[in-house]
Design a protein around this motif. Structure first.
Motif, PDB file in Angstrom:
ATOM      1  N   UNK A  70       0.845  -1.190   0.000  1.00  0.00           N
ATOM      2  CA  UNK A  70       0.000   0.000   0.000  1.00  0.00           C
ATOM      3  C   UNK A  70       0.882   1.241   0.000  1.00  0.00           C
ATOM      4  N   UNK A  71       0.560   2.176  -0.872  1.00  0.00           N
ATOM      5  CA  UNK A  71       1.328   3.413  -0.992  1.00  0.00           C
ATOM      6  C   UNK A  71       0.374   4.593  -1.066  1.00  0.00           C
ATOM      7  N   UNK A  72       0.828   5.731  -0.584  1.00  0.00           N
ATOM      8  CA  UNK A  72       0.067   6.973  -0.693  1.00  0.00           C
ATOM      9  C   UNK A  72       1.024   8.008  -1.262  1.00  0.00           C
ATOM     10  N   UNK A  73       0.775   8.429  -2.484  1.00  0.00           N
ATOM     11  CA  UNK A  73       1.655   9.370  -3.175  1.00  0.00           C
ATOM     12  C   UNK A  73       0.907  10.648  -3.531  1.00  0.00           C
ATOM     13  N   UNK A  74       1.684  11.691  -3.786  1.00  0.00           N
ATOM     14  CA  UNK A  74       1.071  12.908  -4.295  1.00  0.00           C
ATOM     15  C   UNK A  74       1.000  12.865  -5.818  1.00  0.00           C
ATOM     16  N   UNK A  75       1.564  11.838  -6.417  1.00  0.00           N
ATOM     17  CA  UNK A  75       1.565  11.688  -7.865  1.00  0.00           C
ATOM     18  C   UNK A  75       1.753  10.209  -8.197  1.00  0.00           C
ATOM     19  N   UNK A  76       1.186   9.770  -9.318  1.00  0.00           N
ATOM     20  CA  UNK A  76       1.433   8.405  -9.773  1.00  0.00           C
ATOM     21  C   UNK A  76       2.118   8.426 -11.142  1.00  0.00           C
ATOM     22  N   UNK A  77       3.025   9.377 -11.274  1.00  0.00           N
ATOM     23  CA  UNK A  77       3.849   9.461 -12.484  1.00  0.00           C
ATOM     24  C   UNK A  77       4.756   8.231 -12.539  1.00  0.00           C
ATOM     25  N   UNK A  78       5.335   7.982 -13.705  1.00  0.00           N
ATOM     26  CA  UNK A  78       6.177   6.797 -13.891  1.00  0.00           C
ATOM     27  C   UNK A  78       7.279   6.675 -12.844  1.00  0.00           C
ATOM     28  N   UNK A  79       7.860   7.779 -12.422  1.00  0.00           N
ATOM     29  CA  UNK A  79       8.937   7.725 -11.428  1.00  0.00           C
ATOM     30  C   UNK A  79       8.451   7.103 -10.119  1.00  0.00           C
ATOM     31  N   UNK A  80       7.226   7.339  -9.746  1.00  0.00           N
ATOM     32  CA  UNK A  80       6.661   6.742  -8.532  1.00  0.00           C
ATOM     33  C   UNK A  80       6.382   5.260  -8.746  1.00  0.00           C
ATOM     34  N   UNK A  81       5.972   4.892  -9.935  1.00  0.00           N
ATOM     35  CA  UNK A  81       5.665   3.497 -10.215  1.00  0.00           C
ATOM     36  C   UNK A  81       6.908   2.622 -10.124  1.00  0.00           C
ATOM     37  N   UNK A  82       8.070   3.175 -10.466  1.00  0.00           N
ATOM     38  CA  UNK A  82       9.325   2.425 -10.333  1.00  0.00           C
ATOM     39  C   UNK A  82       9.528   1.969  -8.892  1.00  0.00           C
ATOM     40  N   UNK A  83       9.214   2.844  -7.929  1.00  0.00           N
ATOM     41  CA  UNK A  83       9.376   2.505  -6.514  1.00  0.00           C
ATOM     42  C   UNK A  83       8.423   1.378  -6.109  1.00  0.00           C
ATOM     43  N   UNK A  84       7.210   1.384  -6.645  1.00  0.00           N
ATOM     44  CA  UNK A  84       6.245   0.338  -6.321  1.00  0.00           C
ATOM     45  C   UNK A  84       6.709  -0.993  -6.900  1.00  0.00           C
ATOM     46  N   UNK A  85       7.153  -0.989  -8.149  1.00  0.00           N
ATOM     47  CA  UNK A  85       7.650  -2.214  -8.779  1.00  0.00           C
ATOM     48  C   UNK A  85       8.819  -2.777  -7.967  1.00  0.00           C
ATOM     49  N   UNK A  86       9.746  -1.928  -7.583  1.00  0.00           N
ATOM     50  CA  UNK A  86      10.898  -2.380  -6.791  1.00  0.00           C
ATOM     51  C   UNK A  86      10.449  -2.965  -5.461  1.00  0.00           C
ATOM     52  N   UNK A  87       9.483  -2.332  -4.821  1.00  0.00           N
ATOM     53  CA  UNK A  87       8.977  -2.803  -3.537  1.00  0.00           C
ATOM     54  C   UNK A  87       8.315  -4.171  -3.672  1.00  0.00           C
ATOM     55  N   UNK A  88       7.534  -4.367  -4.724  1.00  0.00           N
ATOM     56  CA  UNK A  88       6.871  -5.651  -4.938  1.00  0.00           C
ATOM     57  C   UNK A  88       7.905  -6.740  -5.174  1.00  0.00           C
ATOM     58  N   UNK A  89       8.894  -6.479  -6.026  1.00  0.00           N
ATOM     59  CA  UNK A  89       9.909  -7.494  -6.288  1.00  0.00           C
ATOM     60  C   UNK A  89      10.728  -7.793  -5.048  1.00  0.00           C
ATOM     61  N   UNK A  90      11.016  -6.791  -4.250  1.00  0.00           N
ATOM     62  CA  UNK A  90      11.746  -7.021  -3.001  1.00  0.00           C
ATOM     63  C   UNK A  90      10.942  -7.904  -2.061  1.00  0.00           C
ATOM     64  N   UNK A  91       9.624  -7.719  -2.041  1.00  0.00           N
ATOM     65  CA  UNK A  91       8.779  -8.514  -1.145  1.00  0.00           C
ATOM     66  C   UNK A  91       8.682  -9.971  -1.593  1.00  0.00           C
ATOM     67  N   UNK A  92       9.012 -10.265  -2.850  1.00  0.00           N
ATOM     68  CA  UNK A  92       8.957 -11.633  -3.363  1.00  0.00           C
ATOM     69  C   UNK A  92      10.289 -12.369  -3.254  1.00  0.00           C
ATOM     70  N   UNK A  93      11.278 -11.710  -2.668  1.00  0.00           N
ATOM     71  CA  UNK A  93      12.565 -12.324  -2.426  1.00  0.00           C
ATOM     72  C   UNK A  93      12.368 -13.530  -1.497  1.00  0.00           C
TER      73      UNK A  93
END
Length: 192
Positions: A70-93
């Motif tokens: 779960x994330x709360x951002x002031x924007x969902x521009x591509x730069x923010x999506x990179x952080x979500x993708x990284x977080x999801x992959x880290x959680x699947x380690x």
């Protein structure tokens, strides 16, 4: 404005509570480790997945495991999506999955939620550190909830057809961008 004080808004409590509600009310999920309730102070972000739920499939006497982000951002521009993708992959380690499983099996929440002893034991056996994560991976789901401050919504005075079309197009574009980034980074998920 309701956002966290950290730079990117990760671990936002409002998003975590909303995800908890979606999982519990829509999916009828059991909150095996409701991390929002284990926080000791407001500056403490959830460690690992923001939510951990189990969905019971009574017809098949089986379950699925849901590690929510779960994330709360002031924007969902591509730069923010990179952080979500990284977080999801880290959680699947594999190491992180094993730690989450250890938390699930070592807190009493699981014993209190699941009444049928055979299913409870089946879940504990599947989460055991003695069992390969490969057997558990087909049961894992990662719901991703991103709440953001939407300029279109802030400027809207009524729920018109034009506004609905605008929001639908915007969020479809954001979802497509997210999934493109997720697919591009899929080689980052390690195997046991």
């Amino acid at each position: 404005m309701t956002t966290d004080k950290d730079e990117v808004g990760q671990g936002s409590e409002i998003a975590e509570v909303f995800l908890y509600g979606v999982m519990k009310n829509h999916y009828k999920a059991l909150p095996v480790v409701p991390k929002i309730f284990y926080k000791q102070n407001v500056q403490d972000n959830a460690k690992g997945a923001d939510s951990v739920h189990i969905v019971i499939n009574e017809a098949e006497d089986d379950f699925s495991l849901w590690f929510g982000e779960a994330k709360f951002y002031n924007s969902i521009a591509d730069a923010r999506l990179d952080a979500v993708v990284s977080s999801v992959y880290a959680s699947l380690d594999t190491g992180k999955l094993r730690k989450e499983n250890a938390i699930i099996t070592n807190v009493s929440d699981l014993d209190q939620l699941i009444l049928a002893a055979p299913l409870r034991e089946k879940i504990k056996a599947a989460l055991s550190s003695q069992v390969s994560i490969d057997h558990l991976k087909p049961k894992i789901h990662v719901p991703i909830l991103i709440i953001h401050q939407c300029a279109d919504t802030a400027a809207c005075a009524e729920l018109s057809d034009e506004y609905r079309a605008q929001i639908s197009a915007h969020h479809t574009s954001r979802a497509e961008s997210y999934f493109s980034k997720q697919l591009a980074g899929s080689s980052k998920v390690n195997s046991p």
